[in-house]
Design an enzyme around this catalytic site. Structure first.
Site, mmCIF file in Angstrom:
data_model
loop_
_atom_site.group_PDB
_atom_site.id
_atom_site.type_symbol
_atom_site.label_atom_id
_atom_site.label_comp_id
_atom_site.label_asym_id
_atom_site.label_seq_id
_atom_site.Cartn_x
_atom_site.Cartn_y
_atom_site.Cartn_z
ATOM 1 N N TYR A 47 -107.544 20.819 -0.314
ATOM 2 C CA TYR A 47 -107.304 22.217 0.032
ATOM 3 C C TYR A 47 -108.559 22.847 0.637
ATOM 4 O O TYR A 47 -108.507 23.487 1.696
ATOM 5 C CB TYR A 47 -106.866 22.988 -1.207
ATOM 6 C CG TYR A 47 -106.864 24.488 -1.033
ATOM 7 C CD1 TYR A 47 -105.970 25.111 -0.171
ATOM 8 C CD2 TYR A 47 -107.760 25.282 -1.747
ATOM 9 C CE1 TYR A 47 -105.968 26.497 -0.009
ATOM 10 C CE2 TYR A 47 -107.756 26.662 -1.598
ATOM 11 C CZ TYR A 47 -106.873 27.259 -0.733
ATOM 12 O OH TYR A 47 -106.883 28.618 -0.576
ATOM 13 N N ASP A 107 -92.608 34.177 7.425
ATOM 14 C CA ASP A 107 -92.717 33.535 6.110
ATOM 15 C C ASP A 107 -91.490 32.653 5.902
ATOM 16 O O ASP A 107 -90.364 33.102 6.133
ATOM 17 C CB ASP A 107 -92.802 34.593 5.005
ATOM 18 C CG ASP A 107 -93.339 34.035 3.700
ATOM 19 O OD1 ASP A 107 -92.763 33.040 3.191
ATOM 20 O OD2 ASP A 107 -94.322 34.593 3.180
#
Length: 309
Positions: free
Chosen positions: A142, A31
């Site tokens: 998206y 991450d």
């Protein structure tokens, strides 16, 4: 099992990691903290502060940890941001995902579980509830990028025998929801905290299928457990349509504040009304949503007040 979670410091990813650790799985996390928080990271997980766009570093992490399963949650998830900056959306969601798939191929990963989207993928629905066979007509960048990754996963399965499950979520909410985002529920809560009128785009009658994050985690673990299902793509939702105005009214009641929203013009790329059929997940994964909207919002508000008020 050895499981790698991309986006494991984020909203959904960190909730997944916590459950895996509780189940005594060996978990590693990738991450870059662009939308995640280091405080979300379980101390028993191996954490790498890296970007999935950095293929060399990602390869090193795969080789070091040798995961059996990859849960791919890292993504650019904001619909409106994808319309403002489609290049960035495509780089993170498509190129970043190809990097993960390449690592899966090189390290002979058993299975990848991909966290996709339902509403943004199907676009304005032709029928409701939208099932997995609904035509795919995204109206946002998206939605288009998430669909592209689904296609790439299919290609890698056919050519390199990487097994997969794709979970198409409805609108996820709950504990650790991303406060940096433009998402409805965290935005309303942040406005309540500052005694500012929350902004609602449109008349508030637009509706979604809102699902609590714990139910999402249940679905992911069942997708890993049930690795011989007939299908590989599953909608994960409640089969209930809830309007933005209903969400606002519930949050206002639970939070205990007397404030009204400010209604603005609708935004491009957002689907007006959609909710998902979950019959395939019920039949093949033995999954059922357990948290009703009132209970889920109460847990969300309790977490928010404890953490930020």
């Amino acid at each position: 099992m050895r499981i790698l979670v991309t986006g494991g410091a984020g909203f959904i990813g960190s909730n997944i990691v916590d459950r895996l650790i509780k189940n005594n799985d060996e978990v590693s996390i990738i991450d870059n903290l662009s939308s995640g928080y280091i405080d979300n990271v379980d101390k028993e997980a191996e954490f790498y502060n890296e970007d999935i766009l950095d293929k060399e570093k990602i390869e090193d992490i795969f080789k070091k940890n040798r995961p059996e399963i990859v849960i791919h949650a890292a993504a650019q998830v904001q619909v409106i941001e994808s319309m403002k900056n489609p290049q960035k959306d495509a780089m993170t969601n498509i190129i970043g995902s190809i990097n993960i798939l390449e690592c899966c191929r090189d390290c002979k990963i058993k299975e990848i579980v991909y966290l996709s989207t339902g509403g943004a993928l199907y676009g304005e629905p032709e029928y409701l509830p939208a099932d997995e066979n609904h035509p795919i007509n995204p109206i946002s960048c998206y939605g288009a990028s998430k669909r592209a990754v689904e296609n790439y996963i299919y290609v890698y399965n056919k050519n390199y025998n990487i097994d997969y499950r794709i979970l198409r979520f409805s609108n996820v909410y709950g504990v650790r929801d991303d406060l940096k985002s433009n998402r409805l529920i965290p935005n309303i809560l942040l406005n309540f905290k500052d005694s500012v009128k929350p902004k609602i785009y449109g008349d508030g009658n637009n509706g979604r299928d809102f699902i609590f994050v714990d139910d999402i985690v249940d679905a992911i673990l069942l997708a890993i457990k049930n690795d011989n299902t007939k299908d590989k793509i599953f909608n994960i939702g409640t089969e209930k349509l809830i309007s933005v105005n209903e969400i606002f009214a519930n949050l206002k009641r639970i939070y205990g504040i007397d404030i009204n929203p400010e209604y603005l013009e609708e935004r491009r790329g957002e689907v007006k009304k959609i909710y998902l059929s979950n019959s395939r997940a019920k039949e093949q994964l033995d999954w059922h949503p357990k948290t009703d909207i009132s209970a889920g919002l109460e847990k969300t508000v309790e977490w928010f007040k404890k953490s930020y008020c």
